[in-house]
Design an enzyme around this catalytic site. Structure first.
Site, PDB file in Angstrom:
ATOM      1  N   CYS A  22       0.833  -1.196   0.000  1.00  0.00           N
ATOM      2  CA  CYS A  22       0.000   0.000   0.000  1.00  0.00           C
ATOM      3  C   CYS A  22       0.872   1.252   0.000  1.00  0.00           C
ATOM      4  CB  CYS A  22      -0.924   0.016   1.218  1.00  0.00           C
ATOM      5  SG  CYS A  22      -0.026   0.024   2.783  1.00  0.00           S
ATOM      6  N   CYS A  25       3.227   1.570   2.899  1.00  0.00           N
ATOM      7  CA  CYS A  25       4.476   0.813   2.719  1.00  0.00           C
ATOM      8  C   CYS A  25       5.475   1.628   1.904  1.00  0.00           C
ATOM      9  CB  CYS A  25       4.197  -0.512   2.020  1.00  0.00           C
ATOM     10  SG  CYS A  25       3.107  -1.630   2.923  1.00  0.00           S
ATOM     11  N   CYS A  89      45.630 -18.076  -2.275  1.00  0.00           N
ATOM     12  CA  CYS A  89      45.769 -17.629  -0.894  1.00  0.00           C
ATOM     13  C   CYS A  89      44.674 -16.630  -0.571  1.00  0.00           C
ATOM     14  CB  CYS A  89      47.140 -17.007  -0.656  1.00  0.00           C
ATOM     15  SG  CYS A  89      47.415 -15.490  -1.619  1.00  0.00           S
ATOM     16  N   CYS A  92      44.356 -13.598  -2.826  1.00  0.00           N
ATOM     17  CA  CYS A  92      43.619 -13.852  -4.071  1.00  0.00           C
ATOM     18  C   CYS A  92      42.114 -13.742  -3.824  1.00  0.00           C
ATOM     19  CB  CYS A  92      43.938 -15.250  -4.601  1.00  0.00           C
ATOM     20  SG  CYS A  92      45.657 -15.537  -5.017  1.00  0.00           S
ATOM     21  N   ASP A 493      10.544 -25.888  24.387  1.00  0.00           N
ATOM     22  CA  ASP A 493       9.090 -25.981  24.348  1.00  0.00           C
ATOM     23  C   ASP A 493       8.721 -27.394  24.824  1.00  0.00           C
ATOM     24  OD1 ASP A 493       6.339 -25.459  23.553  1.00  0.00           O
ATOM     25  OD2 ASP A 493       6.763 -26.765  21.839  1.00  0.00           O
ATOM     26  N   ASP A 693       9.029 -26.338  17.917  1.00  0.00           N
ATOM     27  CA  ASP A 693       8.605 -26.922  16.641  1.00  0.00           C
ATOM     28  C   ASP A 693       7.299 -26.348  16.127  1.00  0.00           C
ATOM     29  OD1 ASP A 693       6.836 -28.064  18.498  1.00  0.00           O
ATOM     30  OD2 ASP A 693       6.633 -29.882  17.277  1.00  0.00           O
ATOM     31  N   ASP A 697       6.046 -21.031  18.579  1.00  0.00           N
ATOM     32  CA  ASP A 697       7.427 -20.926  19.042  1.00  0.00           C
ATOM     33  C   ASP A 697       8.252 -19.952  18.197  1.00  0.00           C
ATOM     34  OD1 ASP A 697       7.075 -22.899  21.046  1.00  0.00           O
ATOM     35  OD2 ASP A 697       7.327 -24.475  19.551  1.00  0.00           O
TER      36      ASP A 697
END
Length: 807
Positions: A22, A25, A89, A92, A493, A693, A697
C-alpha cells in the site's frame, strides 16, 4: 571547462522491493532509503514493487538492502554462485571479492577459498557474464556451477594431472639434492654447474610457470599474493645461481642455489596438491548429498510405466519406486508398503516403515517393497534440494572472526616484500655478502604463507557443517556457529519437542449430568489443527458421536478457541481463559488438580450465558519422548542450564520437567510472552538457545541467540531458526552445540597455527636461521596442516543415541 563548471550528472539506480502492499508501505520505504548515504531523491512505485534512487555517486547496495530490511521489507536479489579457479591464498580471495563488488548491481560478494567459489547477491537482471568477466579481469577464471561436473565414485579416473606434474618435478629435483644428501653420510658429490642448470631450468620455468602467471596477474591488479612471493623468491635464487655460473665458469666447483629454487617450487606444488586433495575431502558431505539426486524416474501413465528424466516429472504424477532404488521425488505413498533408509537426510540409521499416506523424500532408498508415489515436489523444490542449498549457504558464509583474517591478508604480501627487502639490505650492510643477503631474503619470501590464513576459517566451517548435515543437523550460516558455541542456557518448548506431540484424551468429566459436552467440544475443534483438537476429534469419532456444525470459530492464541454451536456461544480453553471469562470451575477443580499432577493437560468447556456456565473438563496425556531425559543430561554435562517454557498448566509442566530433569519450569506462558522471557534471560547475561517446533514458538526462536527447530514441526519454525534438526530427537540439541564448539575450536586452532608459522618463521628466515629449502617445506606444510586439522572434524559422530553418565 574547469571543475566548477562541470555539469552535474546524477546516478540513477533501479531496485525491486518485495513485500509492499500500500501507499503506507511506499512511504516507509521512501523514508528509509533517504537515510542511505549519497541518496538525494527517491521515487517508490507500489504497483511495480520498485524504487528509483538518484544519487551523486553509485550507492552502496548493501546499505540500501539494510535500510529496506530495517523498514520491514526485502530488497529483491538474485543469488549467483561462481566456481573460481586460480586462487592460491587469502590475498587472491580478497582480490576476487573486490572485483565482484565493483560490478554494477552486485549487493554482496563472499569468496570461499576452501571451496574455490564465490557467492554473490545481485539485483534482479544482472547478467552473470559481467561477474565472470570481472573475475577474469582480476587474473582468475570463473564458471557457473552448471558447467562443472559433480565427481562420481563410479567414474574412471586416471592419474591426476597436477600429481603428474609434481612427480615429474620431483624427478628433476632429487638429483639436485643428491650432493646435500650425500654430505650427511660423509660422501662428497658435486654435480657440474651446467648439469644443475639443465635440471633446474624446466622446474623453474615450466612446472613453475603458473606461479609467474598468477604473480603477473596480481601485479597487474596492483596487489600481491602467495604466487608473487614464490616467484620473487625462487627467481632471486635462480638468478643468483646463473650469475655465479657465468662469473666462475661452468666447470668451476662452487656452490650454486639451483637446488634451493627447484626444491621450493616442487615442495610448494606438492603442498598445493595435498591442500586441494584435502579441500575436496572437506566438501565430501555436500558432494555426497548432490549425488543422492536421481536423474531418472519410472512414471505411471494410463496404467503403463515408462522411464523419464527427472526434469520431465511434474507434481501429481505417479512415480513407481522399486526395491533398492532411490526415491526420485518428494511425495505421498499411494500404494504399497516398504521401509525407507533416510540416513543421509536425517542421520537416522534405522529404516523407517512407510505405509499408504506416508511422506517420502527424494534421495532416500526404498529397501524392501514396491511403492507408488504421488509427486508433490521435484528438482529444486524437494527437501533434499533445500537441504543442499542450506548447507551450501552455510559453507559459503564467512564467520565474523574471518574479518580479522581479511584485514591481515590485505596487507600481508606488501609487508612480507618489505621485510625481505629489509633483510637483504641488513645482511648486505652487516657482512657485505650479497649472496648471503639474497638467500636470507629469499627465505623470508618463501616462508611467508598467506594461503594458510585464507584456509583456516572456511575449511573448518565446511568440515563442521558437512559432518553435522550427515548426522541430521542443518546449520544455516557461519554466524550461528560462532554464537552457538557460547550457549549457556537452552529453553525447551514442551509439546512436540520434549513430548511426542500426539496427545490422547485421558479424561472427560461433565459439570452437568446430562450434557453431551464431548460432541460440543469436538464441534469447536473441527476448525483447528492443534494436537489437542486432533485428540478430541479422535475420541469423538471412536465413540461414534454426532458432531454438530460450528460457526464463527475463532482461535484465541495461548488460551483456546471459541465458536457458536446450535445457537450457543461456547469457549474451550485453559484455566487462564476461564478466569478471564469469570467461569466458576470450583466444582471440578480437585479433579483438574489430580489430572495435572499426573502430567495431564487440562481444557475446560464453558457456555457464555448469564452467568457463564461450565460444561465440562477434558484431560489430555502426551508421552515423553524416550530421548528427552538423555537430551537434558547431555546438556547438563556440557555445563548448560535447561528451562521448560510452555503455555500448558503448571502441574503438567512440572510433571514433564521432573521426568526429563529440567532445572527450571515456566508454565502458563502466552506465545508473545515466550519471546519476552527469552529476552529477559539474555538481559541477565545468558546466551540462549530456544528449541521448538510450532508456529507459536517462532517469536521465541527469533528472539533467542540461537533458534533450534525440529524439522517435523511447522515450516515457519524452521525458517525462523538458525539450526534445524532433521530428526525429532531433542538429544540432537546437545550435538548441535557440541559440533559448533568443536568447529569454532578448530577455527581458533587453525588461525593460531597460521599466524604462528609466520610470526616465528619470518624472523628465523630474516636472521639467517632458515635456508630457502626448509622455508619452502615449512610454508607448504603450514597449509596442509591447517586443512588436515579441519578434516579431523569428519570423525565427529552424534552422541544422541549413546548413553552417558552424569558427572
Amino acid at each position: 571547462m574547469n571543475a566548477l563548471n562541470t555539469p552535474y550528472v546524477p546516478v540513477t539506480t533501479d531496485i525491486a522491493i518485495e513485500g509492499m502492499t500500500c501507499a503506507s508501505c511506499a512511504s516507509r520505504v521512501e523514508k528509509a532509503l533517504k537515510t542511505v548515504p549519497g541518496v538525494q531523491n527517491v521515487s517508490v512505485n507500489v504497483a511495480r514493487d520498485s524504487a528509483c534512487l538518484v544519487s551523486v555517486a553509485p550507492v552502496a547496495l548493501v546499505d540500501v538492502q539494510a535500510a529496506i530490511k530495517q523498514a520491514g521489507f526485502q530488497l529483491a536479489v538474485h543469488d549467483i554462485t561462481l566456481i573460481i579457479s586460480g586462487m592460491s591464498c587469502a590475498s587472491c580471495a580478497g582480490r576476487v571479492e573486490k572485483a565482484l563488488l565493483a560490478v554494477k548491481g552486485v549487493v554482496s560478494a563472499r569468496v570461499n577459498l576452501a571451496r574455490d567459489s564465490a557467492s554473490i547477491q545481485t539485483l534482479a537482471g544482472t547478467d552473470p557474464q559481467f561477474l565472470i568477466r570481472a573475475v577474469e579481469a582480476a587474473g582468475y577464471k570463473a564458471v557457473l556451477p552448471e558447467a562443472v561436473q559433480i565427481p562420481s565414485p563410479a567414474m574412471p579416473v586416471g592419474l591426476d594431472p597436477e600429481l603428474r606434474s609434481v612427480l615429474f618435478a620431483m624427478a628433476l629435483t632429487v638429483p639436485l639434492m643428491l650432493p646435500m644428501l650425500a654430505g650427511f653420510i660423509g660422501v662428497h658429490i658435486q654435480l657440474p654447474g651446467l648439469a644443475q642448470l639443465l635440471l633446474a631450468l624446466p622446474v623453474q620455468f615450466w612446472f613453475g610457470r603458473k606461479f609467474y602467471k598468477a604473480a603477473w596477474g596480481a601485479l597487474r591488479a596492483g596487489t600481491g599474493n602467495m604466487d608473487l612471493l614464490v616467484a620473487l623468491g625462487t627467481s632471486a635464487g635462480f638468478g643468483l645461481s646463473i650469475y655465479q655460473l657465468i662469473a666462475s665458469g661452468a666447470e668451476h666447483a662452487t656452490h650454486y642455489y639451483f637446488e634451493a629454487s627447484a626444491v621450493v617450487i616442487t615442495l610448494v606444488m606438492l603442498g598445493k596438491w595435498l591442500e586441494r586433495r584435502a579441500k575436496r575431502q572437506t566438501a565430501s558431505a555436500i558432494n555426497a548429498l548432490q549425488r543422492l539426486q536421481p536423474v531418472m524416474a519410472w512414471v505411471r501413465e494410463h496404467g503403463q510405466e515408462r522411464q523419464l528424466p527427472i526434469a520431465s516429472v511434474k507434481p501429481a504424477d505417479l512415480v513407481v519406486v522399486k526395491p533398492g532404488e532411490r526415491v526420485p521425488v518428494d511425495g505421498i505413498v499411494l500404494e504399497g508398503q516398504t521401509h525407507i533408509d533416510e540416513s543421509m537426510l536425517t542421520g537416522e540409521s534405522l529404516p523407517i516403515a512407510k505405509d499408504v499416506g506416508a511422506k517420502v523424500s527424494s534421495g532416500t532408498i526404498n529397501i524392501d517393497g514396491l511403492i507408488v508415489i504421488q509427486t508433490q515436489a521435484v528438482g529444486s523444490e524437494t527437501a533434499l534440494a533445500r537441504i543442499i542449498r542450506l548447507v551450501e549457504s552455510a559453507q559459503a558464509a564467512k564467520a565474523p572472526i574471518q574479518r580479522l583474517v581479511d584485514r591481515v591478508s590485505a596487507v600481508f604480501v606488501p609487508v612480507v616484500i618489505a621485510l625481505a627487502a629489509c633483510t637483504f639490505v641488513g645482511w648486505w650492510f652487516y657482512n657485505a655478502d650479497v649472496q648471503q643477503a639474497i638467500i636470507n631474503a629469499v627465505a623470508v619470501l618463501v616462508i611467508a604463507c598467506p594461503c594458510a590464513l585464507g584456509l583456516a576459517t572456511p575449511t573448518a566451517i565446511i568440515a563442521g557443517t558437512g559432518v553435522a548435515a550427515q548426522q541430521g543437523i542443518l546449520i544455516q550460516n557461519a554466524e550461528v556457529l560462532e554464537v552457538a558455541y557460547r550457549t549457556t542456557a537452552v529453553v525447551f518448548d514442551k509439546t512436540g519437542t520434549l513430548t511426542l506431540g500426539t496427545p490422547s484424551l485421558t479424561a472427560q468429566i461433565p459439570a452437568l449430568n446430562n450434557e453431551p459436552f464431548l460432541a460440543l467440544a469436538a464441534s469447536l475443534q473441527t476448525a483447528s489443527n492443534h494436537p489437542l483438537a486432533n485428540a478430541v476429534l479422535s475420541a469423538a469419532n471412536d465413540a461414534a458421536l454426532v458432531i454438530p456444525h460450528a460457526s464463527q470459530c475463532k482461535a484465541l492464541p495461548g488460551r483456546g478457541i471459541s465458536g457458536e454451536v446450535n445457537g450457543r456461544i461456547l469457549q474451550l480453553g485453559n484455566t487462564r481463559l476461564m478466569e478471564e471469562l469469570n467461569v466458576d470451575i470450583t466444582v471440578l477443580r480437585s479433579q483438574a488438580a489430580q489430572l495435572e499432577s499426573q502430567g495431564n493437560t487440562v481444557s475446560w468447556l464453558a457456555e457464555l450465558a448469564t452467568p457463564n456456565q461450565l460444561l465440562g473438563l477434558l484431560g489430555f496425556g502426551d508421552q515423553i519422548k524416550p530421548e528427552a531425559p538423555l537430551a537434558v543430561q547431555h546438556l547438563h554435562n556440557l555445563g548448560i542450564i535447561t528451562l521448560l517454557l510452555t503455555g500448558d498448566n503448571q502441574g503438567s509442566a512440572d510433571h514433564v520437567g521432573s521426568l526429563v530433569g529440567i532445572q527450571k519450569v515456566i508454565a502458563n506462558v502466552l506465545p508473545g510472552d515466550k519471546a519476552r522471557i527469552v529476552n529477559e534471560l539474555k538481559s541477565a547475561g545468558q546466551v540462549v538457545a530456544m528449541v521448538g517446533d510450532g508456529i507459536n514458538d517462532a517469536p521465541a526462536l527469533a528472539a533467542a541467540d540461537v533458534g533450534i527447530a525440529m524439522a517435523t514441526g511447522a515450516d515457519i519454525a524452521m525458517h525462523t531458526a538458525g539450526i534445524t534438526l532433521m530428526r525429532s530427537n531433542p538429544a540432537l540439541v546437545a550435538d548441535a552445540i557440541d559440533i559448533s564448539r568443536r568447529t569454532y575450536r578448530k577455527i581458533q586452532q587453525n588461525l593460531f597455527w597460521a599466524f604462528i608459522y609466520n610470526l616465528i618463521g619470518i624472523p628465523l628466515a630474516a636472521f639467517g636461521f632458515l635456508n630457502p629449502m626448509l622455508a619452502g617445506a615449512a610454508m607448504a606444510f603450514s597449509s596442509v596442516s591447517v586443512v588436515s586439522n579441519a578434516l579431523l572434524l569428519k570423525r565427529w559422530r552424534s552422541a544422541a543415541n549413546i548413553p552417558i553418565q552424569s558427572k
